[in-house]
Design a protein around this motif. Structure first.
Motif, PDB file in Angstrom:
ATOM      1  N   GLN A  50       0.816  -1.203   0.000  1.00  0.00           N
ATOM      2  CA  GLN A  50       0.000   0.000   0.000  1.00  0.00           C
ATOM      3  C   GLN A  50       0.855   1.261   0.000  1.00  0.00           C
ATOM      4  O   GLN A  50       0.502   2.266  -0.625  1.00  0.00           O
ATOM      5  CB  GLN A  50      -0.947  -0.026   1.205  1.00  0.00           C
ATOM      6  CG  GLN A  50      -2.022  -1.116   1.071  1.00  0.00           C
ATOM      7  CD  GLN A  50      -2.659  -1.493   2.386  1.00  0.00           C
ATOM      8  OE1 GLN A  50      -2.147  -1.163   3.443  1.00  0.00           O
ATOM      9  NE2 GLN A  50      -3.786  -2.200   2.314  1.00  0.00           N
ATOM     10  N   ARG A  72      -6.218   2.084   1.359  1.00  0.00           N
ATOM     11  CA  ARG A  72      -6.386   2.042   2.809  1.00  0.00           C
ATOM     12  C   ARG A  72      -5.975   0.667   3.308  1.00  0.00           C
ATOM     13  O   ARG A  72      -6.203  -0.347   2.642  1.00  0.00           O
ATOM     14  CB  ARG A  72      -7.838   2.322   3.208  1.00  0.00           C
ATOM     15  CG  ARG A  72      -8.340   3.718   2.888  1.00  0.00           C
ATOM     16  CD  ARG A  72      -7.610   4.772   3.701  1.00  0.00           C
ATOM     17  NE  ARG A  72      -8.135   6.110   3.431  1.00  0.00           N
ATOM     18  CZ  ARG A  72      -7.674   6.920   2.488  1.00  0.00           C
ATOM     19  NH1 ARG A  72      -6.672   6.514   1.699  1.00  0.00           N
ATOM     20  NH2 ARG A  72      -8.196   8.119   2.317  1.00  0.00           N
ATOM     21  N   SER A  73      -5.336   0.631   4.422  1.00  0.00           N
ATOM     22  CA  SER A  73      -4.901  -0.637   5.006  1.00  0.00           C
ATOM     23  C   SER A  73      -6.047  -1.281   5.758  1.00  0.00           C
ATOM     24  O   SER A  73      -6.840  -0.600   6.420  1.00  0.00           O
ATOM     25  CB  SER A  73      -3.717  -0.383   5.953  1.00  0.00           C
ATOM     26  OG  SER A  73      -3.400  -1.556   6.663  1.00  0.00           O
ATOM     27  N   ASP A  74      -6.130  -2.624   5.647  1.00  0.00           N
ATOM     28  CA  ASP A  74      -7.192  -3.341   6.352  1.00  0.00           C
ATOM     29  C   ASP A  74      -6.614  -4.320   7.371  1.00  0.00           C
ATOM     30  O   ASP A  74      -7.173  -5.392   7.621  1.00  0.00           O
ATOM     31  CB  ASP A  74      -8.100  -4.074   5.369  1.00  0.00           C
ATOM     32  CG  ASP A  74      -7.320  -5.049   4.497  1.00  0.00           C
ATOM     33  OD1 ASP A  74      -6.075  -5.064   4.588  1.00  0.00           O
ATOM     34  OD2 ASP A  74      -7.961  -5.794   3.716  1.00  0.00           O
ATOM     35  N   ASN A  89      -3.631   4.856   7.739  1.00  0.00           N
ATOM     36  CA  ASN A  89      -4.867   5.279   7.080  1.00  0.00           C
ATOM     37  C   ASN A  89      -5.176   6.751   7.375  1.00  0.00           C
ATOM     38  O   ASN A  89      -5.591   7.495   6.485  1.00  0.00           O
ATOM     39  CB  ASN A  89      -6.033   4.399   7.533  1.00  0.00           C
ATOM     40  CG  ASN A  89      -5.930   2.988   6.960  1.00  0.00           C
ATOM     41  OD1 ASN A  89      -5.251   2.761   5.961  1.00  0.00           O
ATOM     42  ND2 ASN A  89      -6.592   2.032   7.604  1.00  0.00           N
ATOM     43  N   ALA A 114      -5.249   9.812   4.504  1.00  0.00           N
ATOM     44  CA  ALA A 114      -6.443  10.640   4.347  1.00  0.00           C
ATOM     45  C   ALA A 114      -6.081  12.126   4.445  1.00  0.00           C
ATOM     46  O   ALA A 114      -6.564  12.957   3.660  1.00  0.00           O
ATOM     47  CB  ALA A 114      -7.481  10.263   5.404  1.00  0.00           C
TER      48      ALA A 114
END
Length: 602
Positions: free
Chosen positions: A339, A351-353, A368, A372
């Motif tokens: 990412q 976005r990291s999950d 994240n 943003a």
């Protein structure tokens, strides 16, 4: 229990599990140590065995050679043989004595051959006409040769009773047929011990096939071979007869035979490493054995394979365990890394999950939030940059448009003043059409096709102004026609071509505009057939940027340069070239960037 659960959630705990793989290090060290010790042991045993084979072979061949030299010594010291040879063969007055001598000499030679396991044929030669030999000796064959012409005869004289060793060859004097006996000849002169004069030659032919069989029985690896060479490196005994009396073909091997004092050596043959061993024979020659290194280290290779297989098995087991642990530990890190690379490439929507409860989960949440925030800031920067560029382009147009209108209105005023109302009307109509074309475009950008349409209308005004015909030629690739450029990028170049190039010639002129797509963007060329750039204005040829900095470039050229620098990427440029009387050529190179993707571009 709470402490254990908390410890399991720690990233450090997961990394400690990965370190279990370190157990492979002792296994690797043990395998390597065993390999080094066994490698040294096997190599020493192989080398000792190879040297021992060479020593035994040298003893065996030397025994055969000594048997031949003993026979030569026996004949050399026989006084009755000397007396028989001194006599004029066939000219003796006592026929009985002559026959007794002939019988004695033949009997002695045959008995020597019968009693020796290796002396194949023995000759006592006085000259080309007189000689004696064992077995099927043929005096007819002897008469075919001049003994004094043989190299061995000259060498035998030079050695004055010493032995002359020759390489394997076919017996020349046997009556059993041509090339039927393979022998190793030993020659020497026969002397009269009373006067020490040379009275003939002794030639002992050792059985060559037995020597070759001895060599072929020796084993050195699978394809290794033995041969015999003299002190100068010439092959004297070899199963391949074609090599006899030739120097050893491999230069490195030749040097090891002649100059290397050690019995073992290594050399390269056709890119293949070889091992060699040599031993000196009783006559000063060398028996030499050669074999590819890989063949004598087969046992070592098998041992290496076993060690490698065992280590590979343990390593594979360790890797499998490590992969399971590493995957569990590093999967979130790899995801974050991917990412981050996307962000580096400009994608701020990722976005990291990773939702774990350890430090990686915290890092993911912070990542994240950071992306943003950056995305919002970048959007603000893009909007501000767009507004800034639009404002700068409007300022450029506001500077160029008055300049253009001033020139056009001055022309109309001149036409009206001198009563050329019809032309003034035509000029006003052309100006209106041009303004309509410009007003019909939204935004600051047009396509190349639209820019050329404006230029055609503009030329109609200039033809009225200067009362000349200005012919416009275009060569636009289809792919280049829709390329987006700032409005009025080319019009100033056309105006300069007419005003500074064609009008001073006081005749009609031609303007050619060409455009072609390139791998990076677009290349445009505007060429006229005017007078060219004057010498005092050559600074614009050297560098348009320098001419603008020093104030020697006009409003139109400055407009073109600033538009290119403002809206196109690195590598974009505006250059001029000119030759006196041959016109001027303007080249524009545009490196495409985000301009083509703008909503106001087309």
């Amino acid at each position: 229990m709470q402490l254990i659960a908390k410890w399991k959630r720690r990233f450090a705990a997961k990394m400690i599990a990965a370190f279990v793989i370190v157990i492979l290090i002792p296994a690797a060290f043990t395998s390597a140590s065993f390999y080094w010790v066994s490698n040294s042991t096997v190599k020493n045993n192989v080398r000792e065995s190879s040297v021992q084979i060479a020593v035994q072979a040298a003893d065996s061949i030397s025994y055969i050679l000594n048997a031949g030299s003993d026979v030569s010594d026996l004949l050399y010291s026989d006084l009755r043989i000397q007396n028989v040879v001194k006599k004029q063969s066939g000219a003796s007055e006592n026929v009985r004595e002559y026959l007794e001598d002939e019988a004695y000499l033949k009997s002695v030679l045959n008995n020597i051959v019968y009693s020796s396991s290796f002396a194949n044929i023995v000759y006592v030669l006085k000259n080309s006409e007189h000689g004696w030999g064992s077995g099927s000796f043929s005096r007819t064959k002897l008469s075919r040769y001049n003994l004094e012409a043989f190299d061995w005869a000259s060498e035998a004289k030079r050695r004055d009773g010493g032995l002359v060793w020759m390489g394997l060859q076919d017996d020349r004097f046997s009556g059993g047929g041509d090339n039927t006996e393979l022998v190793l000849p030993i020659a020497r002169v026969l002397k009269d011990f009373d006067t020490m004069d040379n009275i003939g030659y002794i030639l002992v032919n050792i059985n060559g096939r037995k020597i070759v069989e001895k060599l072929e029985q020796l084993k050195l690896g699978e394809t290794g071979r033995f041969f015999v060479a003299d002190s100068e490196g010439r092959v004297m005994i070899d199963a391949d007869i074609s090599r006899i009396h030739r120097l050893v073909a491999n230069d490195e091997l030749l040097r090891n035979i002649v100059d290397n004092p050690y019995v073992e050596f290594e050399f390269d043959d056709g890119g293949v490493p070889h091992y060699g061993v040599k031993q000196r024979l009783s006559n000063g020659w060398y028996i030499v054995g050669t074999v590819p290194v890989r063949e004598i280290t087969q046992k070592l290779d098998a041992l290496n394979r076993n060690i490698a297989s065992s280590f590979a098995a343990f390593t594979l087991a360790g890797i499998l365990i490590g992969l399971v642990i590493a995957n569990y530990v590093t999967k979130p890190i790899k995801q974050l890394t991917r990412q981050m690379r996307l962000v580096q490439q400009g994608d701020l929507t990722v976005r990291s999950d990773v939702h774990s409860s350890d430090e990686l989960g915290l890092l993911s949440r912070q990542f994240n939030r950071m992306i943003a925030d950056i995305d919002r800031l970048m959007e603000q920067v893009r909007e501000e940059q767009k507004k800034k560029q639009d404002a700068e382009l409007r300022a450029i147009h506001h500077r160029v448009n008055p300049h253009f209108l001033f020139n056009t209105l001055s022309t109309l005023r001149w036409l009206i003043k001198y009563g050329q109302t019809e032309k003034a009307d035509q000029g006003m109509s052309a100006l209106i059409r041009l303004l309509e074309a410009n007003m019909g475009k939204k935004g600051n950008f047009v396509t190349v096709r639209e820019e050329l349409d404006i230029i055609e209308k503009y030329l109609a005004i200039l033809e009225l102004r200067y009362n000349r015909k200005f012919r416009l030629q275009t060569d636009i690739e289809p792919a280049a026609a829709d390329f987006v450029i700032p409005r009025m990028l080319l019009q100033p170049l056309v105006e300069n071509a007419i005003f500074h190039g064609i009008v001073p010639k006081d005749e009609d002129g031609d303007i050619r505009i060409a455009a072609a797509r390139t791998a990076a963007g677009l290349a445009i060329e505007v060429r006229d057939n005017g007078i060219g750039i004057l010498p005092e204005k050559q600074v614009v040829v050297r560098s348009v940027e320098e001419a603008i900095a020093t104030g020697e470039a006009g409003i139109g050229l400055r407009h073109v340069h600033e538009c290119v620098q403002l809206y196109y990427g690195p590598g974009s440029s505006v250059t001029l070239r000119s030759e006196g009387g041959a016109g001027t050529t303007a080249n524009i190179v545009l490196t495409a960037n985000a301009v083509e993707a703008r909503g106001d571009g087309v």
